[in-house]
Design a protein around this motif. Structure first.
Motif, PDB file in Angstrom:
ATOM      1  N   ILE A  84      32.763  31.243  30.813  1.00 23.85           N
ATOM      2  CA  ILE A  84      32.204  30.265  31.512  1.00 23.85           C
ATOM      3  C   ILE A  84      33.053  30.381  33.058  1.00 23.85           C
ATOM      4  N   HIS A  85      34.256  30.609  32.662  1.00 21.38           N
ATOM      5  CA  HIS A  85      35.259  30.242  34.057  1.00 21.38           C
ATOM      6  C   HIS A  85      35.140  31.507  34.940  1.00 21.38           C
ATOM      7  N   ASP A  86      34.632  32.962  34.259  1.00 21.68           N
ATOM      8  CA  ASP A  86      34.669  34.077  35.048  1.00 21.68           C
ATOM      9  C   ASP A  86      32.899  34.103  35.244  1.00 21.68           C
ATOM     10  N   GLU A  87      32.375  33.568  34.569  1.00 15.39           N
ATOM     11  CA  GLU A  87      30.650  33.802  34.619  1.00 15.39           C
ATOM     12  C   GLU A  87      30.703  35.265  34.254  1.00 15.39           C
ATOM     13  N   ASN A  88      31.137  35.689  32.946  1.00 14.07           N
ATOM     14  CA  ASN A  88      31.427  37.100  32.700  1.00 14.07           C
ATOM     15  C   ASN A  88      30.459  37.246  31.550  1.00 14.07           C
ATOM     16  N   GLY A  89      29.432  38.137  31.678  1.00 13.91           N
ATOM     17  CA  GLY A  89      28.352  38.398  30.857  1.00 13.91           C
ATOM     18  C   GLY A  89      28.834  39.054  29.427  1.00 13.91           C
ATOM     19  N   SER A  90      29.735  40.019  29.506  1.00 17.48           N
ATOM     20  CA  SER A  90      30.420  40.786  28.402  1.00 17.48           C
ATOM     21  C   SER A  90      31.311  39.600  27.538  1.00 17.48           C
ATOM     22  N   GLU A 129      25.321  43.690  27.141  1.00 17.45           N
ATOM     23  CA  GLU A 129      25.333  44.409  25.907  1.00 17.45           C
ATOM     24  C   GLU A 129      26.676  44.997  25.498  1.00 17.45           C
ATOM     25  N   LEU A 130      27.092  44.680  24.337  1.00 15.11           N
ATOM     26  CA  LEU A 130      28.589  45.124  23.917  1.00 15.11           C
ATOM     27  C   LEU A 130      28.414  46.516  23.662  1.00 15.11           C
ATOM     28  N   PRO A 131      29.684  47.267  23.853  1.00 15.44           N
ATOM     29  CA  PRO A 131      29.673  48.798  23.551  1.00 15.44           C
ATOM     30  C   PRO A 131      29.549  49.106  22.340  1.00 15.44           C
ATOM     31  N   ASP A 132      28.936  49.879  21.782  1.00 20.56           N
ATOM     32  CA  ASP A 132      28.617  50.572  20.287  1.00 20.56           C
ATOM     33  C   ASP A 132      28.567  51.954  20.375  1.00 20.56           C
ATOM     34  N   ARG A 133      28.856  52.867  21.287  1.00 21.03           N
ATOM     35  CA  ARG A 133      29.166  54.082  21.271  1.00 21.03           C
ATOM     36  C   ARG A 133      30.075  54.464  22.371  1.00 21.03           C
ATOM     37  N   TYR A 134      31.296  54.824  21.752  1.00 23.06           N
ATOM     38  CA  TYR A 134      32.347  55.163  22.802  1.00 23.06           C
ATOM     39  C   TYR A 134      33.485  55.852  21.999  1.00 23.06           C
ATOM     40  N   THR A 135      34.507  56.634  22.681  1.00 20.29           N
ATOM     41  CA  THR A 135      35.497  57.271  22.406  1.00 20.29           C
ATOM     42  C   THR A 135      36.600  56.494  23.335  1.00 20.29           C
ATOM     43  N   ARG A 136      37.480  55.740  22.846  1.00 18.51           N
ATOM     44  CA  ARG A 136      38.571  54.986  23.718  1.00 18.51           C
ATOM     45  C   ARG A 136      39.789  55.356  23.232  1.00 18.51           C
ATOM     46  N   ILE A 137      40.604  55.628  24.059  1.00 21.50           N
ATOM     47  CA  ILE A 137      41.929  56.147  23.839  1.00 21.50           C
ATOM     48  C   ILE A 137      43.054  54.856  24.362  1.00 21.50           C
ATOM     49  N   PHE A 138      43.756  54.504  23.615  1.00 18.88           N
ATOM     50  CA  PHE A 138      44.826  53.691  24.035  1.00 18.88           C
ATOM     51  C   PHE A 138      46.036  54.325  23.903  1.00 18.88           C
ATOM     52  N   GLU A 139      46.465  55.069  25.152  1.00 17.58           N
ATOM     53  CA  GLU A 139      47.722  55.868  25.043  1.00 17.58           C
ATOM     54  C   GLU A 139      48.948  55.153  24.733  1.00 17.58           C
ATOM     55  N   GLN A 140      49.189  53.894  25.340  1.00 16.09           N
ATOM     56  CA  GLN A 140      50.341  53.166  25.109  1.00 16.09           C
ATOM     57  C   GLN A 140      50.572  52.640  23.754  1.00 16.09           C
ATOM     58  N   SER A 141      49.742  52.387  23.058  1.00 20.08           N
ATOM     59  CA  SER A 141      49.898  51.810  21.756  1.00 20.08           C
ATOM     60  C   SER A 141      49.697  52.860  20.777  1.00 20.08           C
ATOM     61  N   LYS A 142      49.132  54.381  21.070  1.00 22.02           N
ATOM     62  CA  LYS A 142      48.710  55.540  20.340  1.00 22.02           C
ATOM     63  C   LYS A 142      47.796  55.092  19.351  1.00 22.02           C
ATOM     64  N   VAL A 143      46.694  54.907  19.989  1.00 16.68           N
ATOM     65  CA  VAL A 143      45.523  54.387  18.861  1.00 16.68           C
ATOM     66  C   VAL A 143      44.372  54.910  19.527  1.00 16.68           C
ATOM     67  N   VAL A 144      43.248  55.522  18.751  1.00 14.49           N
ATOM     68  CA  VAL A 144      42.153  56.145  19.258  1.00 14.49           C
ATOM     69  C   VAL A 144      41.031  55.221  18.318  1.00 14.49           C
ATOM     70  N   ARG A 145      39.895  54.949  19.371  1.00 10.16           N
ATOM     71  CA  ARG A 145      38.972  54.154  18.420  1.00 10.16           C
ATOM     72  C   ARG A 145      37.650  54.804  19.059  1.00 10.16           C
ATOM     73  N   CYS A 146      36.505  55.459  17.954  1.00 10.95           N
ATOM     74  CA  CYS A 146      35.545  56.079  18.004  1.00 10.95           C
ATOM     75  C   CYS A 146      34.438  55.243  17.306  1.00 10.95           C
ATOM     76  N   ARG A 147      33.403  55.237  17.971  1.00 13.94           N
ATOM     77  CA  ARG A 147      32.193  54.443  17.389  1.00 13.94           C
ATOM     78  C   ARG A 147      30.900  55.181  17.750  1.00 13.94           C
ATOM     79  N   ASN A 148      30.070  55.146  16.769  1.00 17.25           N
ATOM     80  CA  ASN A 148      28.803  55.696  17.076  1.00 17.25           C
ATOM     81  C   ASN A 148      27.842  54.824  16.057  1.00 17.25           C
ATOM     82  N   GLY A 149      27.454  53.724  16.757  1.00 13.13           N
ATOM     83  CA  GLY A 149      26.657  52.614  16.314  1.00 13.13           C
ATOM     84  C   GLY A 149      27.054  52.070  15.084  1.00 13.13           C
TER      85      GLY A 149
END
Length: 353
Positions: A84-90, A129-149
């Motif tokens: 509400i504050h940012d009028e952010n759809g995500s 729409e929320l993301p449900d297909r991605y490869t996201r690398i968080f380099e600082q925390s050394k975490v990789v998240r992959c999703r395909n539906g």
């Protein structure tokens, strides 16, 4: 907080939403809108930490919620306020997601906030729409998240759980590995290297020496063990164990390649920890260890509410599952792949419904 959105504790289900609530409250009461910047950072990354069964990723946490089953109810207030504050759809989409996946029983604790601040009753902006297909690398925390539906994976460094795989209700909550190597063979990689778009490698090299007696001239003479530390004793017969893991993510699941070299005939076990809400087939129980199993043949399946994970390429060349120096068995249905060094093991994980 790091620049990618992780607070130091990385407690996705408890402390991250608590910190966000505190910062929002302080920003409102002190009129310090700059305190909302870290909140935005954390909220922007949170949709990439959703498992395909609507749980939130806890395997990356450094606090007591690590590996616990948790949903997103604690994030409701920060997402609603900032939508509400940012009028952010995500953010608005996350609000609706939390309402639908958590339900009233998980949200009623927010009532006092609504009573105190009627802004929270304002209409939400149009959803994105929320993301449900991605490869996201968080380099600082050394975490990789992959999703395909409906299928998602986590790859983690500096953690004994180095891979997870979820397919709807079927949850492989942890892949861990340990070798009987001088009592320190629990596998943890200090880094994640990206080999191509969805292939990542982890590694760990260990050395194990034998310690010789102190020379007679250095003996204290009173038998006090603490006066004869290892640091003063000569090392000999230094052994090495080199472990490398390749994780190749694909649309149907993943392929795991484990190479162990160095000292010969070191027994090791790969632990595949599945959720309690499901059934294993193609496995045999390990005598004396509750919830522990060995593959009956080269493959087995795990099924939960119509969703399944199929594992191929298995072997059980010894029956030692609780390796000396390994962390205690997880509270899960654990299947162990066992062998001796040197060797290569290639496991194929395929998901289906």
């Amino acid at each position: 907080i790091d620049s990618e959105g992780h607070y130091t504790e990385r407690s996705t289900s408890i402390y991250s939403p608590i910190v966000n609530k505190c910062l929002i409250t302080a920003a409102r009461l002190l009129d310090k809108t700059e305190l909302l910047e870290p909140v935005r950072l954390n909220l922007d990354m949170t949709p990439f930490l959703l498992h395909s069964n609507d749980e939130i990723v806890t395997e990356v946490s450094r606090r007591q919620d690590q590996f616990r089953i948790a949903r997103t109810g604690n994030h409701y207030l920060p997402f609603r306020y900032m939508a509400i504050h940012d009028e952010n759809g995500s953010y608005a989409s996350m609000v609706k997601f939390i309402e639908e996946s958590t339900g009233t029983d998980g949200l009623y604790g927010n009532l006092p906030y609504f009573m105190e601040n009627d802004m929270l009753l304002s209409p939400l902006p149009e959803q994105v729409e929320l993301p449900d297909r991605y490869t996201r690398i968080f380099e600082q925390s050394k975490v990789v998240r992959c999703r395909n539906g409906k299928t998602d994976s986590t790859i983690i460094a500096d953690n004994s759980t180095f891979v997870t795989l979820f397919h709807g209700n079927a949850a492989l909550r942890a892949i861990r590995m340990a070798a009987a190597f001088f009592g320190k063979g629990q596998f943890e990689s200090s880094s994640i290297d990206r080999r191509d778009r969805r292939t990542f490698s982890l590694r760990r090299n260990l050395k194990g020496p034998y310690y010789q007696p102190l020379p007679p001239a250095m003996l204290p003479g009173d038998g006090d063990w603490h006066k004869m530390p290892r640091e003063r004793r000569t090392q000999s017969n230094i052994k090495e164990l080199e472990t490398s893991v390749s994780v190749a993510i694909n649309d149907a699941g993943l392929e795991l390649t484990v190479d162990i070299n160095g000292t010969d005939n070191v027994p090791f076990a790969i632990e595949l920890a599945f959720g309690h809400s499901g059934e294993l087939s193609g496995v045999l129980p390990v005598e004396g260890v509750e919830g522990a199993f060995l593959p009956e043949d080269s493959g087995f399946e795990f099924e939960s509410s119509g969703d399944r994970i199929v594992v191929r390429g298995c072997r059980a060349n010894h029956r030692w599952t609780q390796i000396r120096g390994a962390q205690p068995k997880l509270d899960a249905q654990c299947v162990y792949i066992t062998d001796f060094s040197p060797c290569r093991i290639q496991l194929k994980f395929t998901t289906g419904s």
